[in-house]
Motif scaffolding. Structure first.
Motif, short mmCIF file in Angstrom:
data_model
loop_
_atom_site.label_atom_id
_atom_site.label_comp_id
_atom_site.label_asym_id
_atom_site.label_seq_id
_atom_site.Cartn_x
_atom_site.Cartn_y
_atom_site.Cartn_z
N LEU A 65 23.39 -8.09 28.15
CA LEU A 65 22.63 -9.34 28.14
C LEU A 65 22.56 -9.91 26.71
CD1 LEU A 65 21.06 -11.03 30.20
CD2 LEU A 65 18.97 -9.97 29.34
N ALA A 66 22.28 -9.03 25.76
CA ALA A 66 22.18 -9.48 24.36
C ALA A 66 23.51 -10.07 23.91
CB ALA A 66 21.79 -8.31 23.45
N LEU A 67 24.61 -9.40 24.27
CA LEU A 67 25.93 -9.90 23.88
C LEU A 67 26.21 -11.27 24.49
CD1 LEU A 67 28.13 -6.68 24.04
CD2 LEU A 67 28.03 -8.28 22.12
N LYS A 68 25.84 -11.38 25.78
CA LYS A 68 26.10 -12.64 26.49
C LYS A 68 25.30 -13.79 25.86
CE LYS A 68 25.61 -14.05 31.09
NZ LYS A 68 24.91 -13.70 32.30
N GLU A 69 24.03 -13.52 25.59
CA GLU A 69 23.17 -14.57 25.03
C GLU A 69 23.62 -14.94 23.61
OE1 GLU A 69 20.74 -16.31 26.52
OE2 GLU A 69 21.41 -15.29 28.34
N MET A 70 23.99 -13.92 22.87
CA MET A 70 24.46 -14.14 21.51
C MET A 70 25.70 -15.03 21.55
SD MET A 70 23.63 -12.62 18.57
CE MET A 70 24.12 -11.56 17.26
N ARG A 71 26.56 -14.73 22.47
CA ARG A 71 27.80 -15.49 22.58
C ARG A 71 27.53 -16.96 22.88
NH1 ARG A 71 33.27 -12.84 23.98
NH2 ARG A 71 34.51 -14.67 23.74
N LYS A 72 26.52 -17.18 23.75
CA LYS A 72 26.17 -18.56 24.09
C LYS A 72 25.73 -19.32 22.84
CE LYS A 72 23.96 -18.20 28.45
NZ LYS A 72 22.62 -18.20 29.01
N ILE A 73 24.87 -18.67 22.04
CA ILE A 73 24.35 -19.33 20.84
C ILE A 73 25.51 -19.64 19.89
CG2 ILE A 73 22.84 -19.09 18.83
CD1 ILE A 73 21.00 -17.33 20.49
N VAL A 74 26.40 -18.66 19.72
CA VAL A 74 27.53 -18.87 18.81
C VAL A 74 28.40 -20.02 19.31
CG1 VAL A 74 29.67 -17.82 17.95
CG2 VAL A 74 27.56 -16.50 17.92
N GLN A 75 28.62 -20.08 20.63
CA GLN A 75 29.45 -21.15 21.19
C GLN A 75 28.82 -22.52 20.92
OE1 GLN A 75 32.56 -20.54 22.34
NE2 GLN A 75 32.68 -22.77 22.14
N VAL A 112 36.75 -20.43 12.61
CA VAL A 112 37.27 -21.17 13.76
C VAL A 112 38.71 -21.63 13.48
CG1 VAL A 112 36.99 -23.30 15.12
CG2 VAL A 112 35.01 -21.87 14.59
N GLU A 113 38.98 -22.06 12.25
CA GLU A 113 40.34 -22.51 11.92
C GLU A 113 41.36 -21.37 12.01
OE1 GLU A 113 38.90 -25.80 8.71
OE2 GLU A 113 40.25 -24.22 8.01
N HIS A 114 40.92 -20.17 11.64
CA HIS A 114 41.88 -19.08 11.50
C HIS A 114 42.03 -18.18 12.72
CE1 HIS A 114 42.11 -20.26 7.37
NE2 HIS A 114 43.11 -19.41 7.23
N MET A 115 40.99 -18.04 13.49
CA MET A 115 41.08 -17.10 14.61
C MET A 115 41.64 -17.82 15.82
SD MET A 115 40.15 -14.42 13.13
CE MET A 115 40.07 -13.21 14.43
N LYS A 116 42.51 -17.13 16.54
CA LYS A 116 43.23 -17.80 17.62
C LYS A 116 42.44 -17.80 18.94
CE LYS A 116 47.07 -18.39 15.22
NZ LYS A 116 46.31 -18.57 13.97
N THR A 117 41.63 -16.77 19.14
CA THR A 117 40.98 -16.64 20.44
C THR A 117 39.46 -16.72 20.30
OG1 THR A 117 40.79 -14.26 20.19
CG2 THR A 117 42.80 -15.08 21.26
N GLU A 118 38.81 -17.00 21.42
CA GLU A 118 37.34 -17.04 21.39
C GLU A 118 36.77 -15.67 21.07
OE1 GLU A 118 35.55 -18.81 24.77
OE2 GLU A 118 36.29 -20.81 24.23
N ASP A 119 37.41 -14.64 21.64
CA ASP A 119 36.94 -13.27 21.35
C ASP A 119 37.03 -12.98 19.85
OD1 ASP A 119 36.31 -12.70 23.86
OD2 ASP A 119 38.03 -11.38 24.29
N GLY A 120 38.14 -13.42 19.26
CA GLY A 120 38.35 -13.20 17.83
C GLY A 120 37.27 -13.88 17.01
N ILE A 121 36.96 -15.13 17.38
CA ILE A 121 35.93 -15.87 16.64
C ILE A 121 34.60 -15.15 16.76
CG2 ILE A 121 34.59 -18.02 16.60
CD1 ILE A 121 37.11 -19.46 17.59
N PHE A 122 34.28 -14.76 17.98
CA PHE A 122 32.98 -14.13 18.22
C PHE A 122 32.86 -12.82 17.44
CE2 PHE A 122 30.09 -11.62 21.08
CZ PHE A 122 28.93 -12.31 20.73
N SER A 123 33.93 -12.00 17.49
CA SER A 123 33.78 -10.71 16.83
C SER A 123 33.77 -10.86 15.31
CB SER A 123 34.85 -9.71 17.28
OG SER A 123 36.10 -10.16 16.88
#
Ligand code: HEM
Length: 446
Positions: A204-214, A237-248
């Motif tokens: 849940l924490a990961l999911k919510e965190m991801r929402k805020i980051v998005q 955002v400019e350098h990472m290719k995937t959403e997972d990459g940006i988030f991590s």
């Protein structure tokens, strides 16, 4: 391009136990002196538990077996090194290695020009808050310092996209759940079962965190960015290719930058409150170098004693006790063969407490870092940010700057008094923090 790769396992993200526990058994003999596994399944995990922390276990291990020593985490052989000479060797071994994940964060922090302004703003707000607390008794030092570090990292990453106090508090809550899960897994690497309360809360924490980051990413995309307002998140955002990459990548920065700096500052204020002669010298430097000015690019380098205090705090409190590498090529360390896929722990904290380099290591003394004393030591004896390869701490300059700004802003206005009767005990987790909050009172300087 080299035909091998390395996983740089950062001290906070690695979840060493979990990774190691799941790896296939490797009972190859090693010539490195060390412990036999206590049990086949757990290796020396129970010994680590008994020592209280990995850092305390490593202190004992190196005390018994020397600068290079081996032990077992589950079924995996682990090598630990704890001297500047061995650090240098490992640094050389890793010199030409290309890290598997992004090297973006290594350079990125050097590009952010407005960190100074951001930290000064956050520090000014903290000063205002504390001005209203002068009459109050017992303030939790940890709480204020960690909040300062959190806000400076958040604002540097996200700028005005993260202005909403509600979002900051929510983010902090989710982050705390993730951090506590990481700390738990170092002590016990068993991954919580799907559907267990721990797993549910983490997901849940990961999911919510991801929402805020998005939301933040969308905000930055929509509002555009000017060059003077170029933030770390824009670069990611400019350098990472995937959403997972940006988030991590974003998570790594948050995790890397917040507990470390927050605890560093907690210990620094604690040491200053308990070492009057050091505090006096700090005040003298502030007066001579800054007068009433803020820290700026022009005067920052002259704050030499402030930097000595920050260095000695990192050493004496062992803010980040260890880092590690997991390499997929054979190598040699201290004359021993290190088979590939053997995790190598950098016992940074053991080295920071080594009497050969730091006589009476438990005593807080910033003079250890004056120019003359620095020359007497091998360079890597002081490696609080790691030393090997491209993945040493990318936030180190940021950490000095935000800490200097915080200490100067606070100490020129307030005197901190430790509430009597407390026993302050360090807990050596992923980052070293005090077991209980450190309670202080503040009075205004004349
Ligand atoms: C108090 C100060 C700090 C200390 C003692 C510290 C220490 C460390 C250490 C020991 C590592 C692992 C290095 C290695 O594996 O060789 C690391 C990695 C890292 N630190 Fe710091 N750090 C501090 C502050 C910060 C700050 C303020 C930031 C960012 C704002 C930051 C961001 C990171 C990141 C992103 C990594 C992971 C790098 C990677 O894996 O590529 N750190 N830090």
């Amino acid at each position: 391009m080299l035909d091998f790769a390395i996983f740089a396992v950062t001290f906070f993200m690695m979840l060493v136990g979990a990774v190691i526990y799941l790896m296939p058994s490797s009972r190859k003999a090693t010539s490195v002196p060390g412990l036999d596994p206590t049990t086949k399944e757990d290796g020396n995990l129970s010994d680590i538990g008994r020592a209280g922390s990995l850092h305390e276990f490593l202190l004992d291990l190196h005390g018994r077996f020397g600068d290079i020593a081996s032990f077992w985490m589950g079924r995996q052989l682990v090598i630990s090194i704890a001297s500047p000479e061995l650090f240098k060797q490992h640094q050389n071994n890793l010199k030409h290695v290309v890290t598997q994940s992004s090297t973006l964060c290594y350079t990125v922090f050097m590009f952010i020009g407005n960190i100074n302004t951001i930290c000064i703003q956050v520090a000014d707000n903290l000063v205002k808050t504390l001005e209203n607390k002068v009459k109050e008794e017992h303030l939790s030092l940890n709480q204020y310092m960690i909040a300062y570090a959190f806000k400076t990292v958040m604002n540097s990453l996200y700028g005005d996209a993260m202005d909403d106090e509600k979002d900051i508090i929510a983010m902090r809550g989710h982050y705390d759940i993730m951090w506590s899960e990481m700390e738990k897994r170092i002590a016990d690497p068993t991954v919580p079962e799907d559907g267990s309360p721990r797993a549910i809360s983490l997901n849940l924490a990961l999911k919510e965190m991801r929402k805020i980051v998005q939301n933040i990413i969308d905000f930055r995309k929509k509002n555009g960015k000017k060059s003077e307002d170029y933030l770390l998140i824009d670069r990611i955002v400019e350098h990472m290719k995937t959403e997972d990459g940006i988030f991590s990548e974003i998570l790594t920065f948050l995790i890397g930058g917040f507990h470390t700096a927050g605890n560093l500052l907690t210990w620094a204020v604690y040491f200053l409150a308990t070492h009057e002669e050091v505090e006096k010298k700090l005040l003298k430097e502030i007066k001579n170098v800054l007068g009433d000015d803020d820290i700026s690019a022009d005067n920052y380098d002259q704050l030499k004693y402030t930097k000595q205090i920050i260095d000695e705090t990192m050493r004496c409190a062992v803010v980040a006790p260890w880092a590690a590498r997991y390499q997929d090529f054979d190598s040699e360390l201290g004359g021993h063969k290190i088979p590939k896929k053997t995790p190598v722990i950098h016992a940074l904290g053991v080295s920071l407490q080594d009497e050969r380099q730091w006589p009476q290591p438990k005593i807080f003394d910033p003079e250890r870092f004056n120019e003359e004393n620095i020359k007497k030591r091998p360079h890597l004896a002081f490696s609080p940010f790691g030393f090997a390869g491209r993945r040493v701490c990318p936030g180190r300059k940021f950490a000095y700057l935000e800490s200097a700004i915080c200490l100067v802003s606070l100490f020129r206005r307030f005197k901190f008094h430790l509430v009597e009767g407390q026993v302050v005990q360090p807990v050596f987790g992923l980052v070293t923090h005090s077991e209980d909050d450190i309670w202080v009172t503040v009075s205004k300087r004349k």
